[in-house]
Design an enzyme around this catalytic site. Sequence first.
Site, short mmCIF file in Angstrom:
data_model
loop_
_atom_site.label_atom_id
_atom_site.label_comp_id
_atom_site.label_asym_id
_atom_site.label_seq_id
_atom_site.Cartn_x
_atom_site.Cartn_y
_atom_site.Cartn_z
N CYS A 168 -9.32 -20.15 -4.87
CA CYS A 168 -8.95 -18.90 -5.54
C CYS A 168 -7.43 -18.86 -5.65
O CYS A 168 -6.72 -19.12 -4.68
CB CYS A 168 -9.46 -17.71 -4.73
SG CYS A 168 -8.62 -16.16 -5.15
N HIS A 191 0.85 -1.20 0.00
CA HIS A 191 0.00 0.00 0.00
C HIS A 191 0.88 1.25 0.00
O HIS A 191 0.63 2.22 -0.71
CB HIS A 191 -0.88 0.05 1.26
CG HIS A 191 -1.85 -1.07 1.39
ND1 HIS A 191 -2.04 -1.77 2.55
CD2 HIS A 191 -2.72 -1.61 0.49
CE1 HIS A 191 -2.97 -2.69 2.37
NE2 HIS A 191 -3.39 -2.61 1.13
N LYS A 207 -1.62 -10.76 5.36
CA LYS A 207 -1.77 -10.86 6.80
C LYS A 207 -1.78 -12.34 7.20
O LYS A 207 -1.13 -12.75 8.15
CB LYS A 207 -3.09 -10.20 7.19
CG LYS A 207 -3.06 -9.54 8.52
CD LYS A 207 -4.36 -8.79 8.74
CE LYS A 207 -4.84 -8.99 10.13
NZ LYS A 207 -6.23 -8.59 10.30
N1 MSP Z 1 -10.11 -1.55 -2.32
C1 MSP Z 1 -9.52 -2.03 -3.52
C2 MSP Z 1 -9.24 -0.88 -4.48
C3 MSP Z 1 -10.42 -0.04 -4.84
S1 MSP Z 1 -9.96 1.30 -5.85
C4 MSP Z 1 -11.39 1.96 -6.40
C5 MSP Z 1 -8.22 -2.74 -3.22
N2 MSP Z 1 -7.67 -2.50 -2.02
S2 MSP Z 1 -6.31 -3.15 -1.52
O1 MSP Z 1 -6.12 -2.65 -0.19
O2 MSP Z 1 -6.32 -4.56 -1.69
O3 MSP Z 1 -5.17 -2.60 -2.45
C6 MSP Z 1 -4.96 -1.21 -2.56
C7 MSP Z 1 -3.88 -0.91 -3.59
O4 MSP Z 1 -2.64 -1.43 -3.11
C8 MSP Z 1 -4.15 -1.57 -4.94
O5 MSP Z 1 -3.78 -0.72 -6.00
C9 MSP Z 1 -3.24 -2.76 -4.91
O6 MSP Z 1 -2.83 -3.20 -6.18
C10 MSP Z 1 -2.07 -2.21 -4.13
N3 MSP Z 1 -1.27 -3.26 -3.53
C11 MSP Z 1 -1.70 -4.21 -2.64
N4 MSP Z 1 -0.63 -5.02 -2.36
C12 MSP Z 1 0.46 -4.60 -3.05
C13 MSP Z 1 1.80 -4.97 -3.08
N5 MSP Z 1 2.27 -5.99 -2.38
N6 MSP Z 1 2.64 -4.22 -3.83
C14 MSP Z 1 2.23 -3.10 -4.50
N7 MSP Z 1 0.96 -2.73 -4.49
C15 MSP Z 1 0.04 -3.52 -3.89
O7 MSP Z 1 -7.73 -3.45 -4.09
#
Ligand code: MSP
Length: 574
Positions: A152, A22, A348
């Site tokens: 999944c 994130h 997590k």
């Molecule tokens: N809630 C949705 C997004 C809705 S946007 C209208 C979601 N949330 S998330 O918390 O799973 O991911 C948020 C962002 O962080 C996404 O763009 C996701 O691709 C990015 N990432 C989540 N894990 C990641 C990594 N390990 N590395 C880089 N980015 C990653 O999806």
Amino acid sequence: MPRRFYITTAIDYVNGKPHLGHAYEKVLADALARYHRQRGDATFFLTGTDEHGQKVANAAAALGQPPKTYVDGIVASFQSAWKALELTHDKFIRTTDKRHEMAVQELFVRLKDARSPKSGLPVLFENDYEGLYCEGCEAFKQEKDLDERGRCLIHQVPPKKIKETNFFFRLSEYDEALLKHLENHPEFVQPDYRRNEVLNVIKEGLQDISFSRPNISWGIPLPPEIEGGEGHTAYVWPDALLNYLSALGWPDRKYSLWWLAKQNEVGGPGAARQDEFAELDGQGRPGAAWAGTAQPQFTNAFHLIGKDISRFHCVLWPAMLLAAGVPLPRQIYVHGFIYARGGGKMSKSLGNVVDPVELAAAYSADALRFYLLRSFPTGRDGEFTLEQFVDLVNVALANELGNLASRSISMVHRYLNGVRPADWAPDSLREPEARAALGALIAAAETAHREVPAAFEEIRVHDALAAAWAPVVRANELVERVKPWVVAKDETRRAELGTALNALLETLRLVALWTWPVIPQKSEALWSQLRLAGNPGEPRGEAAAPAYGRKPLGEPALGAVEILFPKIEVKAET
Ligand code: MSP
């Protein structure tokens, strides 16, 4: 010419605290937003949290808390994390904001009235549905999305069988319109290798998608205008995607202030004209015309997202916008993933989550920001290891930049009583190697002055930093060639000493400007040691160009030396 730049990140699920993945996305967005502000663009940077859906409801239930109490707590941890990482978002949107909820209901009203582009049937329709739902993905899955044990592929748990009556969005009819848009606007999805994936998904054929959930109470209720919609809540994806518009005040016309821009004000290359949308819409709707201007408008929104959610952003979102009569965003930039050691996904449940706030507290937010944006080519996947992090901080930040700053400023204190030299006589440098080193430094700075902005514009932040580093390395070489500690002993070589130190100070000024979007705190600390006027983040036009040998800028005397990047002595844990 100043432009308008509207940049958004994905909004994060709040079923856990923010992790390094994130943080990567948010820091990248922040660096781009800062770059645009620094060049004088009117910039709006949006981030936030995605708070509805079964996944979040489950996380709350596991703690025995009402969902809203639970999300309020976690959201605070996102907000404080982003503060710790020096994010400068203009707005933090929560999908539980009343204003957002009303906008989502308005979206459903517009979809109810919309007709699909091929058959002219209602875009929103009710249907019985039986499918496999993965709560981790918040999406229905097909057999091909599962492994041999029916799990999944991403979450490694079997999806739930669900049978219910849902409202569907007629996505299947948007393939042609989307393909046409992607062909006419190759910049719509970037980088190109991600765009090709999206093209393939569309060419394989699109399926209608469930847009409501009858049995999930933790969501936005469908509006009363939707007949038969009582007891249904909006599916999390249309809810979440709409944040990009609701944050700007949509459906009020004021949203167009950031969503659209005049031709020369667009925040980046390749914007689409509004009149194309009327045609794409397929319903004879005026498209962007209700932005209410006679002037041609171009779209301006830039969405930064991760590769796992590109289908939702590059296929579903533009189809929804076409149906609702809203111009499409300018660009969706899809970045890669930061993986844990060994290439695994950080999650997590796997217990391998790297906490960005702990890293920033231990090593400084700027060190973390620099590592994230310098180590991995922008957009590509990367693997986090503490060893590489420590190594980069020690070499690039402590040894190269930190050392250049402290030795240059110390020498001005030691040899010139802290007073900035006005000398400029490159030919006075006695050794040919010293003259060559000065020439190489100036050439590297001229190159960086061109390359740093070009790389930011093209979302190659790692290249921007590499370009900014060449003069740092050259400046350290200049010190070795000139040997100011020798020159300073000889009164007759005063012009040589002054010229070399002058060049070092100008290099530091430039490096502070080039690196500010990525390491703002340290750049500002350096700026203040140099006693330069204002702040490195301010737009300064021509005054940002290399000015070797011109009248010295700033106060006559420099500030005291402060260590910018302490060397990390601890042995990295393995
Ligand atoms: N809630 C949705 C997004 C809705 S946007 C209208 C979601 N949330 S998330 O918390 O799973 O991911 C948020 C962002 O962080 C996404 O763009 C996701 O691709 C990015 N990432 C989540 N894990 C990641 C990594 N390990 N590395 C880089 N980015 C990653 O999806």
